[in-house]
Design a protein around this motif. Structure first.
Motif, mmCIF file in Angstrom:
data_model
loop_
_atom_site.group_PDB
_atom_site.id
_atom_site.type_symbol
_atom_site.label_atom_id
_atom_site.label_comp_id
_atom_site.label_asym_id
_atom_site.label_seq_id
_atom_site.Cartn_x
_atom_site.Cartn_y
_atom_site.Cartn_z
ATOM 1 N N ALA A 157 -49.372 27.177 42.425
ATOM 2 C CA ALA A 157 -49.701 26.834 43.811
ATOM 3 C C ALA A 157 -48.449 26.874 44.686
ATOM 4 O O ALA A 157 -48.500 27.300 45.847
ATOM 5 C CB ALA A 157 -50.344 25.454 43.867
ATOM 6 N N SER A 158 -47.317 26.453 44.134
ATOM 7 C CA SER A 158 -46.061 26.471 44.892
ATOM 8 C C SER A 158 -45.643 27.888 45.243
ATOM 9 O O SER A 158 -45.177 28.153 46.359
ATOM 10 C CB SER A 158 -44.956 25.792 44.075
ATOM 11 N N LEU A 281 -44.440 20.781 52.010
ATOM 12 C CA LEU A 281 -44.571 20.632 50.558
ATOM 13 C C LEU A 281 -45.804 19.799 50.205
ATOM 14 O O LEU A 281 -46.507 20.087 49.235
ATOM 15 C CB LEU A 281 -43.325 19.975 49.974
ATOM 16 N N MET A 282 -46.073 18.772 50.996
ATOM 17 C CA MET A 282 -47.239 17.915 50.748
ATOM 18 C C MET A 282 -48.550 18.685 50.845
ATOM 19 O O MET A 282 -49.514 18.376 50.132
ATOM 20 C CB MET A 282 -47.258 16.749 51.742
ATOM 21 N N VAL A 349 -44.528 13.556 41.119
ATOM 22 C CA VAL A 349 -44.446 14.922 41.613
ATOM 23 C C VAL A 349 -43.058 15.502 41.361
ATOM 24 O O VAL A 349 -42.035 14.869 41.621
ATOM 25 C CB VAL A 349 -44.806 14.990 43.115
ATOM 26 N N PHE A 350 -43.041 16.694 40.782
ATOM 27 C CA PHE A 350 -41.781 17.353 40.440
ATOM 28 C C PHE A 350 -41.868 18.863 40.629
ATOM 29 O O PHE A 350 -41.023 19.473 41.288
ATOM 30 C CB PHE A 350 -41.412 17.029 38.980
ATOM 31 N N ASP A 351 -42.914 19.464 40.058
ATOM 32 C CA ASP A 351 -43.030 20.925 40.015
ATOM 33 C C ASP A 351 -42.965 21.561 41.393
ATOM 34 O O ASP A 351 -42.288 22.582 41.592
ATOM 35 C CB ASP A 351 -44.355 21.333 39.344
ATOM 36 N N ILE A 352 -43.683 20.980 42.359
ATOM 37 C CA ILE A 352 -43.775 21.576 43.695
ATOM 38 C C ILE A 352 -42.405 21.596 44.367
ATOM 39 O O ILE A 352 -41.974 22.633 44.891
ATOM 40 C CB ILE A 352 -44.803 20.803 44.554
ATOM 41 N N VAL A 353 -41.709 20.464 44.322
ATOM 42 C CA VAL A 353 -40.385 20.379 44.952
ATOM 43 C C VAL A 353 -39.392 21.284 44.229
ATOM 44 O O VAL A 353 -38.604 22.008 44.856
ATOM 45 C CB VAL A 353 -39.884 18.919 44.953
ATOM 46 N N TYR A 354 -39.441 21.280 42.901
ATOM 47 C CA TYR A 354 -38.512 22.096 42.106
ATOM 48 C C TYR A 354 -38.701 23.583 42.374
ATOM 49 O O TYR A 354 -37.731 24.329 42.523
ATOM 50 C CB TYR A 354 -38.724 21.801 40.621
ATOM 51 N N LEU A 366 -37.974 11.546 43.477
ATOM 52 C CA LEU A 366 -37.410 10.831 42.338
ATOM 53 C C LEU A 366 -37.414 11.650 41.048
ATOM 54 O O LEU A 366 -36.427 11.655 40.308
ATOM 55 C CB LEU A 366 -38.191 9.526 42.121
ATOM 56 N N ALA A 367 -38.525 12.326 40.758
ATOM 57 C CA ALA A 367 -38.611 13.090 39.509
ATOM 58 C C ALA A 367 -37.599 14.238 39.501
ATOM 59 O O ALA A 367 -36.978 14.529 38.470
ATOM 60 C CB ALA A 367 -40.027 13.631 39.315
ATOM 61 N N ASN A 368 -37.423 14.894 40.637
ATOM 62 C CA ASN A 368 -36.452 15.984 40.724
ATOM 63 C C ASN A 368 -35.021 15.432 40.640
ATOM 64 O O ASN A 368 -34.130 16.057 40.049
ATOM 65 C CB ASN A 368 -36.641 16.756 42.027
ATOM 66 N N TYR A 369 -34.800 14.257 41.230
ATOM 67 C CA TYR A 369 -33.494 13.584 41.147
ATOM 68 C C TYR A 369 -33.176 13.263 39.686
ATOM 69 O O TYR A 369 -32.042 13.480 39.220
ATOM 70 C CB TYR A 369 -33.532 12.315 41.994
ATOM 71 N N MET A 370 -34.168 12.757 38.958
ATOM 72 C CA MET A 370 -33.989 12.452 37.538
ATOM 73 C C MET A 370 -33.635 13.721 36.752
ATOM 74 O O MET A 370 -32.721 13.719 35.920
ATOM 75 C CB MET A 370 -35.273 11.838 36.981
#
Length: 412
Positions: A157-158, A281-282, A349-354, A366-370
């Motif tokens: 989707a991204s 992104l949302m 949420v991680f995949d979309i931002v990444y 947060l997940a991407n920061y981690m």
């Protein structure tokens, strides 16, 4: 080994292992630990029957402990150690370092924004789609089309939406749909209608829905016959305050729409515009989760007793009153479940931002920061600390869902 042979071997070993475990454990229980000898036969049978259910539960409990419990404990341990100091215990130093990082607070701010917008929009659109598709003859086809994005991975989707937001040079043809549409506007009447008045109506509608939600959340507080725990009263007030913030933000956005000067005729790099790029992104997650919300809420709407709807119509209620005052209150429990389920997805949420920005241009979550701290900076301490923060944010919602599920089971 050939994949087919490997799969067959796995099935045989898996099924055979399960059979051996259950047969063997029962034999040991009945023949060795509690043998059915004369004199103690009845007592040993009762003892064996008390332990037998735990034998069946043990494999599942062991697997859950191994794959869920152990990672949590190990992550907590790593968050209190430092890789730079060869794994030495450093206490809360990693948390202090994380709280002093501007990127962490950017991720927290963006996660809160996602939490406010995505569950609300997905649930609202899903409820609207569920109501409208149930009233048309080709509703099942419409539902299939709306639900279809659920079959697409977040990364897939991204990629689709990255093409939608794509930007080319001014002298090149725009392949991104959004920029292709944008370049058609030149400041005329069409631009005012599509880019100012139409979004203003959407924001007004959103503000009206949130205002109705605030009224529904606060109404039990006015009813003296309803006895409720103080914690839930505080949660209701907190939810109402968040809703009030959204209403104010909606009206401020409407004012900004009519006061902002737009750069017509120039392609925009949508994903690099701070603050607004988070909304772009949302949209991806809202597009995916609307189908999920629609399916669940459609089933709930079908479960509303027809007698209540018919009685409201006889009393002179219009379609809007039937929907908001008769149907919605009766499915409020389902709406809350859908809302909290989507909230859990948003927190992780991680995949979309990444895939779309990798946390650049102030879109960090947060997940991407981690992920950045664990696998790019090789800092397991801060990375594990951020994972613990995510777990702490998710836990209250899980507890709330479990509490509601048990409450419904007791009421039945």
């Amino acid at each position: 080994m050939h994949p087919a042979l490997l799969g067959l071997t796995t099935v045989i070993l898996g099924v055979g292992g399960c059979l051996l475990y259950f047969i063997g454990s029962n034999m040991i229980l009945d023949k060795v630990i509690f043998p059915q000898k004369a004199g103690d036969q009845g007592r040993n049978i009762n003892r064996a029957n008390m332990i037998r259910p735990w034998l069946f539960l043990f494999p599942a409990m062991f697997a859950l402990g191994l794959y869920l419990g152990y990672p949590v404990i190990e992550t907590l341990r790593l968050s209190l150690t430092s890789r730079a100091a060869d794994g030495a215990f450093v206490g809360l130093a990693n948390y202090e370092k994380m709280f002093g990082d501007a990127k962490f607070w950017e991720a927290m701010r963006n996660n809160m924004l996602w939490l406010i917008i995505v569950p609300a929009a997905s649930t609202a659109f899903g409820l609207l789609a569920a109501q409208l598709t149930d009233r048309i003859r080709w509703g099942n086809i419409a539902k299939s089309l709306i639900f279809m994005p659920m079959a697409i991975s977040f990364v897939g989707a991204s990629v689709i939406f990255k093409l939608v937001y794509d930007t080319r040079a001014v002298d090149q043809e725009q392949i991104g749909i959004l920029n292709a549409i944008w370049l058609k506007f030149d400041g005329g009447l069409g631009s005012i209608l599509m880019l100012k008045i139409f979004p203003a109506f959407i924001l007004l509608g959103f503000a009206a829905l949130v205002a109705y939600a605030i009224k529904a959340v606060l109404s039990p507080l006015k009813n003296q016959h309803i006895q409720e725990n103080s914690i839930f009263k505080v949660l209701r007030i907190a939810g109402a305050l968040i809703g009030a913030y959204l209403v104010i933000k909606s009206f401020l956005s409407i004012i900004a729409l009519f006061t902002t000067t737009l750069t017509y005729g120039e392609p925009q790099t949508w994903l690099t515009i701070p603050f607004w790029n988070s909304f772009f992104l949302m949209v991806v997650l809202i597009w995916i989760q609307t189908g999920f919300a629609m399916v669940i809420l459609s089933a709930a709407l079908r479960g509303v007793p027809e007698e209540t709807v018919e009685a409201a119509i006889v009393d002179g209620a219009n379609p809007f009153e039937v929907f908001f005052k008769i149907k919605v209150p009766q499915i409020m429990g389902t709406i809350v479940v859908v809302w909290t389920t989507i909230t859990l997805v948003v927190l992780k949420v991680f995949d979309i931002v990444y895939a779309m920005t990798n946390g650049q241009w102030e879109t960090q979550v947060l997940a991407n920061y981690m992920f950045d701290k664990l696998f790019r900076a090789n800092d397991w301490g801060v990375g594990s600390a951020s994972a613990i923060i995510i777990m702490l944010l998710v836990s209250p919602i899980l507890i709330w869902n479990v509490y509601n599920a048990r409450k419904e089971m007791k009421e039945r």
